[in-house]
Design a protein around this motif. Sequence first.
Motif, PDB file in Angstrom:
ATOM      1  N   THR A  48      -4.051   9.835  -1.237  1.00 45.93           N
ATOM      2  CA  THR A  48      -4.767   8.915  -0.347  1.00 45.93           C
ATOM      3  C   THR A  48      -4.588   7.489  -0.853  1.00 45.93           C
ATOM      4  OG1 THR A  48      -6.422  10.639   0.022  1.00 45.93           O
ATOM      5  CG2 THR A  48      -7.004   8.446   0.708  1.00 45.93           C
ATOM      6  N   SER A  49      -4.620   6.521   0.076  1.00 46.87           N
ATOM      7  CA  SER A  49      -4.512   5.112  -0.343  1.00 46.87           C
ATOM      8  C   SER A  49      -5.315   4.221   0.592  1.00 46.87           C
ATOM      9  CB  SER A  49      -3.053   4.649  -0.343  1.00 46.87           C
ATOM     10  OG  SER A  49      -2.574   4.544   0.998  1.00 46.87           O
ATOM     11  N   SER A  63       0.960   6.257   4.542  1.00 46.44           N
ATOM     12  CA  SER A  63       1.360   7.590   4.120  1.00 46.44           C
ATOM     13  C   SER A  63       2.693   8.001   4.734  1.00 46.44           C
ATOM     14  CB  SER A  63       0.290   8.609   4.517  1.00 46.44           C
ATOM     15  OG  SER A  63      -0.967   8.245   4.012  1.00 46.44           O
ATOM     16  N   MET A 110       1.222   4.505  -2.924  1.00 45.68           N
ATOM     17  CA  MET A 110       1.160   5.952  -2.736  1.00 45.68           C
ATOM     18  C   MET A 110       2.445   6.621  -3.217  1.00 45.68           C
ATOM     19  SD  MET A 110       0.474   8.331   0.625  1.00 45.68           S
ATOM     20  CE  MET A 110      -1.235   7.813   0.823  1.00 45.68           C
ATOM     21  N   GLY A 137      -9.114   4.789  -0.666  1.00 42.74           N
ATOM     22  CA  GLY A 137      -8.627   4.698  -2.033  1.00 42.74           C
ATOM     23  C   GLY A 137      -9.750   4.676  -3.053  1.00 42.74           C
ATOM     24  N   SER A 192      -4.521   3.893  -4.914  1.00 46.20           N
ATOM     25  CA  SER A 192      -4.011   5.162  -4.419  1.00 46.20           C
ATOM     26  C   SER A 192      -4.233   6.234  -5.476  1.00 46.20           C
ATOM     27  CB  SER A 192      -2.519   5.070  -4.084  1.00 46.20           C
ATOM     28  OG  SER A 192      -2.031   6.314  -3.610  1.00 46.20           O
ATOM     29  N   ASP A 208      -4.407   7.579   4.979  1.00 45.00           N
ATOM     30  CA  ASP A 208      -4.815   6.220   4.615  1.00 45.00           C
ATOM     31  C   ASP A 208      -5.627   5.634   5.751  1.00 45.00           C
ATOM     32  OD1 ASP A 208      -2.758   4.498   6.367  1.00 45.00           O
ATOM     33  OD2 ASP A 208      -1.662   6.182   5.478  1.00 45.00           O
ATOM     34  N   GLU A 254       0.825  -1.200   0.000  1.00 44.73           N
ATOM     35  CA  GLU A 254       0.000   0.000   0.000  1.00 44.73           C
ATOM     36  C   GLU A 254       0.864   1.257   0.000  1.00 44.73           C
ATOM     37  OE1 GLU A 254      -3.382   2.329   2.640  1.00 44.73           O
ATOM     38  OE2 GLU A 254      -3.016   0.202   3.023  1.00 44.73           O
TER      39      GLU A 254
END
Length: 338
Positions: free
Chosen positions: A137-138, A93, A60, A282, A169, A85, A56
């Motif tokens: 954002t993710s 993040s 990002m 996300g 993301s 996140d 993840e």
Amino acid sequence: MTKRVGKQTIKLENRPRIITTTSIVGPKEGDGPLKDYFDIILEDDLNGKDSFEKAESSMMYKAVQETLKKGNLKEQDIHYLVAGDLLNQTAASNFAARDVDIPFLGLYGACSTMSESLCVASLLIDGDYADNVIAATSSHFSSAERQFRFPLEMGSQRTPTAQWTVTGSGAMLLSKEGNYPYTTYITIGKIKDYGQTDANDMGSAMAPAAVDTLKQHFEDTGRKPEDYDLIATGDLGMLGKKITIELIKEYGYNLSNNYIDCGDEIFDKERQKVQCGGSGCGCSAVVSCGYIYKNMLKGAFKKILLVSTGALMSPTTSLQGESIPGIAHAISIEFGGE
């Protein structure tokens, strides 16, 4: 002169521009109805890493780097990275920001984080505190599942009201000038909690917050739903979308003609077996960075309202039997007609 409008809304006088965006999704999202709008589709959920959480964070990081490349800018040209996140302490993040040379503001709004980060980035630009800001954002299905619900190895049966956390993301580059879509109004939401405790029913928990923010946006700005080409909530899914349409009728607003929910759009719910649709921060990130932004550039949408929604519970509060507070932030994006 104040920029406040009504009770909860801010008018962005300088109209921050969204110069470019990047959307990265996992294989399942890349097999859905919006696949042609995403910039990068991963071949596997791990993205070459040895954990879902690292995957993840790498999404990002990649989204930020691709956005810089598209904007012909370097890391040193960006005054702030505003990102968040779903993981504890916004870990995805934080670790993505560790590898870039950009001042960092970490945000947590659960699934509302894309709107929240875009609001903060717009305020920084509008207030002349920055020339270039990236909002990102993710979320990741596997990392979110084992944090908020059950380990994947358990093979737990999903309830009919459940949603599938989007692996994806999105990143947006905001600047002061240029012929690009621009942000005009921000409506910061209030937390709404009506006692929903089921962590497998996010739509019901978040819908009241979406309704409250939408109502307040319309009241503050004097706008009506029909003034927008598109109104998009974040990740209410099929059930939450239906609840929102019904609840907002009580205030005299009709959303039936131009309203979508990102979680309701991103998957083919029957074929892909995702129950009520997508969720995760996300979700609205990749739909807004992909489908919505690219259609704005084509002229298909000239005025949209993005209302990302979030369920502000944690594993700790859920185990304590607490209810699920909901939040929603709205930001209007326009293109043309200046």
